[in-house]
Design an enzyme around this catalytic site. Sequence first.
Site, PDB file in Angstrom:
ATOM      1  N   ASP A 182       0.819  -1.220   0.000  1.00 13.18           N
ATOM      2  CA  ASP A 182       0.000   0.000   0.000  1.00 13.18           C
ATOM      3  C   ASP A 182       0.848   1.263   0.000  1.00 13.18           C
ATOM      4  O   ASP A 182       2.060   1.221   0.222  1.00 13.18           O
ATOM      5  CB  ASP A 182      -0.966  -0.009   1.201  1.00 13.18           C
ATOM      6  CG  ASP A 182      -0.311  -0.493   2.485  1.00 13.18           C
ATOM      7  OD1 ASP A 182       0.930  -0.489   2.561  1.00 13.18           O
ATOM      8  OD2 ASP A 182      -1.029  -0.881   3.417  1.00 13.18           O
ATOM      9  N   ASN A 211      -7.469  -3.372  14.206  1.00 16.46           N
ATOM     10  CA  ASN A 211      -8.865  -3.631  13.808  1.00 16.46           C
ATOM     11  C   ASN A 211      -8.968  -4.805  12.835  1.00 16.46           C
ATOM     12  O   ASN A 211     -10.002  -5.009  12.213  1.00 16.46           O
ATOM     13  CB  ASN A 211      -9.484  -2.371  13.184  1.00 16.46           C
ATOM     14  CG  ASN A 211      -8.769  -1.948  11.899  1.00 16.46           C
ATOM     15  OD1 ASN A 211      -7.824  -2.602  11.468  1.00 16.46           O
ATOM     16  ND2 ASN A 211      -9.220  -0.863  11.296  1.00 16.46           N
ATOM     17  N   HIS A 226      -7.207  -5.215  10.023  1.00 15.09           N
ATOM     18  CA  HIS A 226      -6.957  -4.945   8.601  1.00 15.09           C
ATOM     19  C   HIS A 226      -5.654  -5.578   8.116  1.00 15.09           C
ATOM     20  O   HIS A 226      -4.722  -5.801   8.888  1.00 15.09           O
ATOM     21  CB  HIS A 226      -7.030  -3.443   8.277  1.00 15.09           C
ATOM     22  CG  HIS A 226      -5.854  -2.609   8.682  1.00 15.09           C
ATOM     23  ND1 HIS A 226      -5.953  -1.275   8.975  1.00 15.09           N
ATOM     24  CD2 HIS A 226      -4.534  -2.909   8.833  1.00 15.09           C
ATOM     25  CE1 HIS A 226      -4.763  -0.791   9.274  1.00 15.09           C
ATOM     26  NE2 HIS A 226      -3.891  -1.770   9.196  1.00 15.09           N
ATOM     27  N   GLU A 230      -9.623  -2.135   5.244  1.00 17.20           N
ATOM     28  CA  GLU A 230     -10.268  -1.883   6.530  1.00 17.20           C
ATOM     29  C   GLU A 230     -11.484  -2.802   6.713  1.00 17.20           C
ATOM     30  O   GLU A 230     -11.965  -3.393   5.732  1.00 17.20           O
ATOM     31  CB  GLU A 230     -10.720  -0.415   6.583  1.00 17.20           C
ATOM     32  CG  GLU A 230      -9.582   0.587   6.451  1.00 17.20           C
ATOM     33  CD  GLU A 230      -8.698   0.685   7.696  1.00 17.20           C
ATOM     34  OE1 GLU A 230      -8.583  -0.299   8.452  1.00 17.20           O
ATOM     35  OE2 GLU A 230      -8.111   1.761   7.911  1.00 17.20           O
TER      36      GLU A 230
HETATM   37  C1  GLP Z   1      -0.466  -0.045   8.565  1.00 20.77           C
HETATM   38  C2  GLP Z   1      -0.146  -0.874   7.308  1.00 20.77           C
HETATM   39  C3  GLP Z   1      -0.382  -2.362   7.528  1.00 20.77           C
HETATM   40  C4  GLP Z   1       0.247  -2.801   8.844  1.00 20.77           C
HETATM   41  C5  GLP Z   1      -0.408  -2.042   9.974  1.00 20.77           C
HETATM   42  C6  GLP Z   1       0.094  -2.451  11.341  1.00 20.77           C
HETATM   43  O1  GLP Z   1      -1.782   0.338   8.674  1.00 20.77           O
HETATM   44  N1  GLP Z   1      -0.915  -0.457   6.183  1.00 20.77           N
HETATM   45  O2  GLP Z   1       0.174  -3.089   6.434  1.00 20.77           O
HETATM   46  O3  GLP Z   1       0.063  -4.192   9.020  1.00 20.77           O
HETATM   47  O4  GLP Z   1      -0.117  -0.663   9.771  1.00 20.77           O
HETATM   48  O5  GLP Z   1       1.292  -1.777  11.624  1.00 20.77           O
HETATM   49  P1  GLP Z   1       2.218  -2.029  12.886  1.00 20.77           P
HETATM   50  O6  GLP Z   1       3.096  -3.172  12.499  1.00 20.77           O
HETATM   51  O7  GLP Z   1       2.967  -0.747  13.031  1.00 20.77           O
HETATM   52  O8  GLP Z   1       1.347  -2.332  14.019  1.00 20.77           O
END
Ligand code: GLP
Length: 266
Positions: free
Chosen positions: A67, A139, A141, A146
């Site tokens: 993304d 959440n 995702h 989402e």
């Molecule tokens: C972002 C990314 C996800 C990732 C998520 C969790 O929203 N788009 O790909 O899995 O964060 O991130 P973290 O590893 O910092 O908890």
Amino acid sequence: MQVIILPTPKDVALHAANKVVDVIIKKTSPVLGLATGSTPIALYNELVCRHQAGRLSFKSIRTFNLDEYIGIDEDHKQSYRSFMNRYLFDLVDIDLTNTHVPAAASLDPETLNHNAALYDAEISAVGGIDLQILGIGTNGHIGFNEPTSSFSSRTRIKTLSESTIAANKRFFMADEFQPYLAITMGIGTILESREILLMATGKEKASAVKDMIEGPLSSMCPASILQTHEKAIIVLDEEAASSLTLKEYYLWCETKRQQLHKGNCV
Ligand code: GLP
């Protein structure tokens, strides 16, 4: 799902690095799906160490990131392109033209939609993703899919949820514009990967992890769709695994799997 529970985040990163290396060794031209967020940083650090020790080359590797934010430039410190350059691409011998992050710099919706559709076509053109690395949002995702994202969605523009914006606030300065739109690989796109490895660490992920592994298939927890993937490996530290009802069973399964691997059935 193969659920692997390890003592610490460091163990999770080492396990994921070993899996990445396995895929790289087996393929002549491996295609990796990569993730951002704080969780995979330890994995990238480990891959960089192995490269610096002369044990790993990225020359033949192509990558596709999940993304990218809409509304900030590619060279903004918090863009996912900058993140990948900083933690991996600039530190190894990868050819930057083989690295792909959704092109989200435009502010024209038509161009963004076009770029998103092109992204899926580019993934198909190289024969698909061999191993997709994922993190998970609190959440549930994956990527920026989402809750209530369609399980068949393709790469597209997605509006971020309030909880994701709040969770990612820590990366932006108080007076700085924080994006609320992104281009994300769709869930349908992610599911086409031949193998998927999701990493989750820390207590704040325990509830999403429980919903993903032991909850019903529901778009309210997008990661729950991984239950239907033939080769989904979920690697957790103790804290992220702490709410699982069948935790002891997963640990037992892993012991047995390792015994079977050594040709031992009893
Ligand atoms: C972002 C990314 C996800 C990732 C998520 C969790 O929203 N788009 O790909 O899995 O964060 O991130 P973290 O590893 O910092 O908890």
